[in-house]
Design a protein around this motif. Structure first.
Motif, PDB file in Angstrom:
ATOM      1  N   PHE A   1     -19.869 -54.462  26.502  1.00 30.75           N
ATOM      2  CA  PHE A   1     -19.762 -55.900  26.743  1.00 30.75           C
ATOM      3  C   PHE A   1     -19.360 -56.675  25.489  1.00 30.75           C
ATOM      4  O   PHE A   1     -19.119 -57.876  25.553  1.00 30.75           O
ATOM      5  CB  PHE A   1     -21.084 -56.447  27.298  1.00 30.75           C
ATOM      6  CG  PHE A   1     -21.284 -56.158  28.758  1.00 30.75           C
ATOM      7  CD1 PHE A   1     -20.580 -56.881  29.715  1.00 30.75           C
ATOM      8  CD2 PHE A   1     -22.142 -55.157  29.173  1.00 30.75           C
ATOM      9  CE1 PHE A   1     -20.745 -56.612  31.064  1.00 30.75           C
ATOM     10  CE2 PHE A   1     -22.326 -54.876  30.525  1.00 30.75           C
ATOM     11  CZ  PHE A   1     -21.612 -55.598  31.465  1.00 30.75           C
ATOM     12  N   ARG A   2     -19.306 -55.991  24.352  1.00 30.79           N
ATOM     13  CA  ARG A   2     -18.835 -56.642  23.122  1.00 30.79           C
ATOM     14  C   ARG A   2     -17.352 -56.402  22.890  1.00 30.79           C
ATOM     15  O   ARG A   2     -16.769 -56.991  21.981  1.00 30.79           O
ATOM     16  CB  ARG A   2     -19.587 -56.092  21.909  1.00 30.79           C
ATOM     17  CG  ARG A   2     -21.085 -56.221  21.968  1.00 30.79           C
ATOM     18  CD  ARG A   2     -21.640 -55.870  20.610  1.00 30.79           C
ATOM     19  NE  ARG A   2     -23.028 -55.483  20.699  1.00 30.79           N
ATOM     20  CZ  ARG A   2     -23.809 -55.316  19.643  1.00 30.79           C
ATOM     21  NH1 ARG A   2     -23.330 -55.492  18.446  1.00 30.79           N
ATOM     22  NH2 ARG A   2     -25.055 -54.962  19.788  1.00 30.79           N
ATOM     23  N   ILE A   3     -16.769 -55.489  23.650  1.00 25.97           N
ATOM     24  CA  ILE A   3     -15.433 -54.991  23.333  1.00 25.97           C
ATOM     25  C   ILE A   3     -14.503 -55.131  24.533  1.00 25.97           C
ATOM     26  O   ILE A   3     -14.922 -54.973  25.676  1.00 25.97           O
ATOM     27  CB  ILE A   3     -15.525 -53.510  22.884  1.00 25.97           C
ATOM     28  CG1 ILE A   3     -16.344 -53.407  21.596  1.00 25.97           C
ATOM     29  CG2 ILE A   3     -14.149 -52.899  22.674  1.00 25.97           C
ATOM     30  CD1 ILE A   3     -16.797 -52.028  21.255  1.00 25.97           C
ATOM     31  N   THR A   4     -13.257 -55.417  24.262  1.00 24.34           N
ATOM     32  CA  THR A   4     -12.246 -55.523  25.318  1.00 24.34           C
ATOM     33  C   THR A   4     -11.112 -54.533  25.052  1.00 24.34           C
ATOM     34  O   THR A   4     -10.957 -54.036  23.930  1.00 24.34           O
ATOM     35  CB  THR A   4     -11.659 -56.948  25.382  1.00 24.34           C
ATOM     36  OG1 THR A   4     -10.959 -57.202  24.146  1.00 24.34           O
ATOM     37  CG2 THR A   4     -12.738 -57.994  25.574  1.00 24.34           C
ATOM     38  N   PHE A   5     -10.327 -54.289  26.078  1.00 23.40           N
ATOM     39  CA  PHE A   5      -9.165 -53.415  25.903  1.00 23.40           C
ATOM     40  C   PHE A   5      -8.172 -54.019  24.916  1.00 23.40           C
ATOM     41  O   PHE A   5      -7.456 -53.293  24.221  1.00 23.40           O
ATOM     42  CB  PHE A   5      -8.471 -53.166  27.240  1.00 23.40           C
ATOM     43  CG  PHE A   5      -9.159 -52.134  28.086  1.00 23.40           C
ATOM     44  CD1 PHE A   5      -9.946 -51.140  27.515  1.00 23.40           C
ATOM     45  CD2 PHE A   5      -9.002 -52.138  29.463  1.00 23.40           C
ATOM     46  CE1 PHE A   5     -10.573 -50.185  28.293  1.00 23.40           C
ATOM     47  CE2 PHE A   5      -9.621 -51.180  30.251  1.00 23.40           C
ATOM     48  CZ  PHE A   5     -10.412 -50.201  29.666  1.00 23.40           C
ATOM     49  N   GLN A   6      -8.160 -55.335  24.840  1.00 18.92           N
ATOM     50  CA  GLN A   6      -7.268 -55.977  23.873  1.00 18.92           C
ATOM     51  C   GLN A   6      -7.635 -55.553  22.452  1.00 18.92           C
ATOM     52  O   GLN A   6      -6.745 -55.280  21.626  1.00 18.92           O
ATOM     53  CB  GLN A   6      -7.358 -57.515  24.012  1.00 18.92           C
ATOM     54  CG  GLN A   6      -6.783 -58.044  25.320  1.00 18.92           C
ATOM     55  CD  GLN A   6      -7.796 -58.091  26.447  1.00 18.92           C
ATOM     56  OE1 GLN A   6      -8.753 -57.342  26.448  1.00 18.92           O
ATOM     57  NE2 GLN A   6      -7.559 -58.974  27.421  1.00 18.92           N
ATOM     58  N   GLN A   7      -8.943 -55.470  22.170  1.00 21.22           N
ATOM     59  CA  GLN A   7      -9.398 -55.023  20.854  1.00 21.22           C
ATOM     60  C   GLN A   7      -9.070 -53.542  20.633  1.00 21.22           C
ATOM     61  O   GLN A   7      -8.689 -53.131  19.535  1.00 21.22           O
ATOM     62  CB  GLN A   7     -10.907 -55.235  20.712  1.00 21.22           C
ATOM     63  CG  GLN A   7     -11.317 -56.700  20.639  1.00 21.22           C
ATOM     64  CD  GLN A   7     -12.826 -56.845  20.728  1.00 21.22           C
ATOM     65  OE1 GLN A   7     -13.462 -56.312  21.624  1.00 21.22           O
ATOM     66  NE2 GLN A   7     -13.393 -57.570  19.781  1.00 21.22           N
ATOM     67  N   ILE A   8      -9.242 -52.740  21.699  1.00 25.71           N
ATOM     68  CA  ILE A   8      -8.946 -51.309  21.607  1.00 25.71           C
ATOM     69  C   ILE A   8      -7.477 -51.091  21.262  1.00 25.71           C
ATOM     70  O   ILE A   8      -7.126 -50.264  20.418  1.00 25.71           O
ATOM     71  CB  ILE A   8      -9.311 -50.592  22.929  1.00 25.71           C
ATOM     72  CG1 ILE A   8     -10.827 -50.601  23.124  1.00 25.71           C
ATOM     73  CG2 ILE A   8      -8.786 -49.147  22.923  1.00 25.71           C
ATOM     74  CD1 ILE A   8     -11.287 -50.065  24.460  1.00 25.71           C
ATOM     75  N   PHE A   9      -6.596 -51.874  21.904  1.00 28.96           N
ATOM     76  CA  PHE A   9      -5.169 -51.737  21.639  1.00 28.96           C
ATOM     77  C   PHE A   9      -4.827 -52.181  20.215  1.00 28.96           C
ATOM     78  O   PHE A   9      -3.885 -51.680  19.603  1.00 28.96           O
ATOM     79  CB  PHE A   9      -4.350 -52.537  22.658  1.00 28.96           C
ATOM     80  CG  PHE A   9      -4.449 -51.995  24.053  1.00 28.96           C
ATOM     81  CD1 PHE A   9      -4.500 -50.629  24.277  1.00 28.96           C
ATOM     82  CD2 PHE A   9      -4.497 -52.851  25.146  1.00 28.96           C
ATOM     83  CE1 PHE A   9      -4.590 -50.116  25.567  1.00 28.96           C
ATOM     84  CE2 PHE A   9      -4.600 -52.344  26.436  1.00 28.96           C
ATOM     85  CZ  PHE A   9      -4.647 -50.967  26.646  1.00 28.96           C
ATOM     86  N   GLN A  10      -5.635 -53.123  19.687  1.00 24.11           N
ATOM     87  CA  GLN A  10      -5.423 -53.549  18.303  1.00 24.11           C
ATOM     88  C   GLN A  10      -5.734 -52.406  17.333  1.00 24.11           C
ATOM     89  O   GLN A  10      -5.039 -52.213  16.331  1.00 24.11           O
ATOM     90  CB  GLN A  10      -6.306 -54.760  17.978  1.00 24.11           C
ATOM     91  CG  GLN A  10      -5.753 -56.070  18.539  1.00 24.11           C
ATOM     92  CD  GLN A  10      -6.671 -57.241  18.223  1.00 24.11           C
ATOM     93  OE1 GLN A  10      -7.734 -57.068  17.621  1.00 24.11           O
ATOM     94  NE2 GLN A  10      -6.280 -58.433  18.632  1.00 24.11           N
ATOM     95  N   VAL A  11      -6.802 -51.645  17.628  1.00 22.92           N
ATOM     96  CA  VAL A  11      -7.119 -50.469  16.800  1.00 22.92           C
ATOM     97  C   VAL A  11      -6.020 -49.426  16.970  1.00 22.92           C
ATOM     98  O   VAL A  11      -5.530 -48.831  16.022  1.00 22.92           O
ATOM     99  CB  VAL A  11      -8.490 -49.872  17.194  1.00 22.92           C
ATOM    100  CG1 VAL A  11      -8.744 -48.572  16.435  1.00 22.92           C
ATOM    101  CG2 VAL A  11      -9.607 -50.868  16.920  1.00 22.92           C
ATOM    102  N   GLY A  12      -5.613 -49.228  18.248  1.00 24.21           N
ATOM    103  CA  GLY A  12      -4.444 -48.422  18.580  1.00 24.21           C
ATOM    104  C   GLY A  12      -4.475 -46.994  18.090  1.00 24.21           C
ATOM    105  O   GLY A  12      -5.525 -46.355  17.991  1.00 24.21           O
ATOM    106  N   MET A  13      -3.278 -46.487  17.776  1.00 26.21           N
ATOM    107  CA  MET A  13      -3.104 -45.082  17.422  1.00 26.21           C
ATOM    108  C   MET A  13      -3.661 -44.759  16.039  1.00 26.21           C
ATOM    109  O   MET A  13      -3.868 -43.591  15.715  1.00 26.21           O
ATOM    110  CB  MET A  13      -1.611 -44.714  17.478  1.00 26.21           C
ATOM    111  CG  MET A  13      -1.009 -44.818  18.864  1.00 26.21           C
ATOM    112  SD  MET A  13      -1.887 -43.789  20.088  1.00 26.21           S
ATOM    113  CE  MET A  13      -1.434 -42.141  19.538  1.00 26.21           C
ATOM    114  N   GLN A  14      -3.913 -45.785  15.235  1.00 25.07           N
ATOM    115  CA  GLN A  14      -4.467 -45.532  13.895  1.00 25.07           C
ATOM    116  C   GLN A  14      -5.820 -44.823  14.001  1.00 25.07           C
ATOM    117  O   GLN A  14      -6.065 -43.814  13.343  1.00 25.07           O
ATOM    118  CB  GLN A  14      -4.628 -46.848  13.138  1.00 25.07           C
ATOM    119  CG  GLN A  14      -3.304 -47.552  12.853  1.00 25.07           C
ATOM    120  CD  GLN A  14      -3.531 -48.964  12.334  1.00 25.07           C
ATOM    121  OE1 GLN A  14      -4.448 -49.662  12.772  1.00 25.07           O
ATOM    122  NE2 GLN A  14      -2.696 -49.385  11.404  1.00 25.07           N
ATOM    123  N   GLY A  15      -6.692 -45.384  14.831  1.00 20.92           N
ATOM    124  CA  GLY A  15      -8.011 -44.778  15.021  1.00 20.92           C
ATOM    125  C   GLY A  15      -7.923 -43.407  15.665  1.00 20.92           C
ATOM    126  O   GLY A  15      -8.658 -42.481  15.294  1.00 20.92           O
TER     127      GLY A  15
END
Length: 327
Positions: A77-91
């Motif tokens: 509930f703290r995280i969105t897919f938009q944030q996940i995509f920001q981390v992206g392939m780097q992580g």
């Protein structure tokens, strides 16, 4: 219920840590309830362990293991897919590189240099490279190793994972890496999910969010590892092995992230869920602290600790290099 007494025991101390860390002093020194809870838990578990009733043990274990998984699911509930995509392939690539190199390094040093048992090397290496005790237990469900080997692997993971939890915020304060890459660094190198949450939250909410995303991507990599291990063992023994365990809590975390991305919940409800989740994480941290027995760790012998220590140094320094290069 068998777990109720131990759960209440953990909850009361967690509530104390939770309330204390609301004070201005704790905020000024950046002390969060997760860190305070595990310190209190380790103190009680090692100094006053004999005074803890036996019928509390099951509830303490439940708090450290099962309740933690619920807390990680709600962390979505703290995280969105938009944030996940920001981390992206780097992580993702940081996870792949650190998982592969740490596992191979651990297995090579364990079998070739220290001449340790192969099962113990595999258990210790996967615990350091993927997700701590959960990876050790998942791998053992297929290896069926002797119980003392599993205990050795879990104990070394707990030892160095706990050190990491306190070391990384210290490294951040001394500018070891730019703060914006610390989330990837933490998530791709610290052993347990709980330790990632504690270390990340001691640095910043943003670092914690990124660290959890990267860490849970790493947790989900346990599935293909176990699948490959199962194929290897089946080929070696010519018999069928147990089915691959699924990290459902990590999958449900992703589902909750997806729901949160739709922004359907009112802000006040989401805020309440997040606050409740912090409390659940605090309870889990206290339980984990109580179960961190220094006497057991002291009696492990030198070689398994040296092996885990080598992987720990690799995770800290090579992991920092990878995080900086990728980010």
């Amino acid at each position: 219920m068998k777990i109720l007494r131990g759960l209440v025991f953990c909850s009361l101390f967690a509530l104390f840590a939770f309330c204390v860390c609301k004070s201005g002093f704790c905020k000024a020194i950046n002390l969060n309830s997760l860190t305070l809870a595990i310190i209190i838990g380790m103190l009680i578990g090692n100094v006053f362990n004999k005074f803890i009733p036996d019928n509390f043990r099951e509830g303490i274990t439940f708090s450290a293991k099962k309740l933690l998984r619920l807390a990680i699911i709600l962390y979505g509930f703290r995280i969105t897919f938009q944030q996940i995509f920001q981390v992206g392939m780097q992580g993702f690539w940081a996870d792949v590189i650190m998982l592969t190199t740490t596992y191979l390094l651990g297995y090579y040093f364990g079998t070739r240099v220290f001449k340790l048992d192969k099962d113990l090397c595999m258990l210790t290496s996967i615990g350091s490279s993927v997700c701590g005790a959960a990876a050790v237990l998942g791998t053992d469900s297929m290896l069926k190793a002797d119980s003392h080997k599993v205990s050795l692997a879990v104990s070394t993971v707990v030892l160095f994972g706990t050190i990491s939890m306190f070391l990384y915020p210290f490294l951040c304060s001394f500018g070891f890496l730019p703060q914006e890459v610390f989330g990837i660094y933490i998530g791709s190198t610290i052993h347990e999910v709980a330790q990632v949450v504690a270390a990340g939250s001691a640095i910043s909410p943003e670092a914690c969010d990124t660290a959890v995303i990267v860490k849970l991507t790493r947790v989900m990599m346990l599935v293909p590892y176990l699948f490959l291990l199962g194929l290897y063992l089946a080929k070696k023994s010519k018999t069928k092995r147990t089915k691959v365990p699924m990290p459902w809590f990590a999958i449900l975390f992703v589902v909750v992230c997806g729901f949160n991305s739709l922004n359907l919940l009112p802000a006040i409800i989401k805020s309440g869920i997040i606050e409740f989740d912090i409390f659940l994480l605090t309870v889990a941290m206290f339980g984990l602290g109580v179960e961190t027995n220094f006497e057991k760790i002291k009696g492990l012998g030198l070689k398994p600790i040296l092996l885990a220590g080598i992987m720990f140094v690799w995770l800290v320094f090579f992991g920092g290099f990878i995080a900086k290069v990728i980010a």
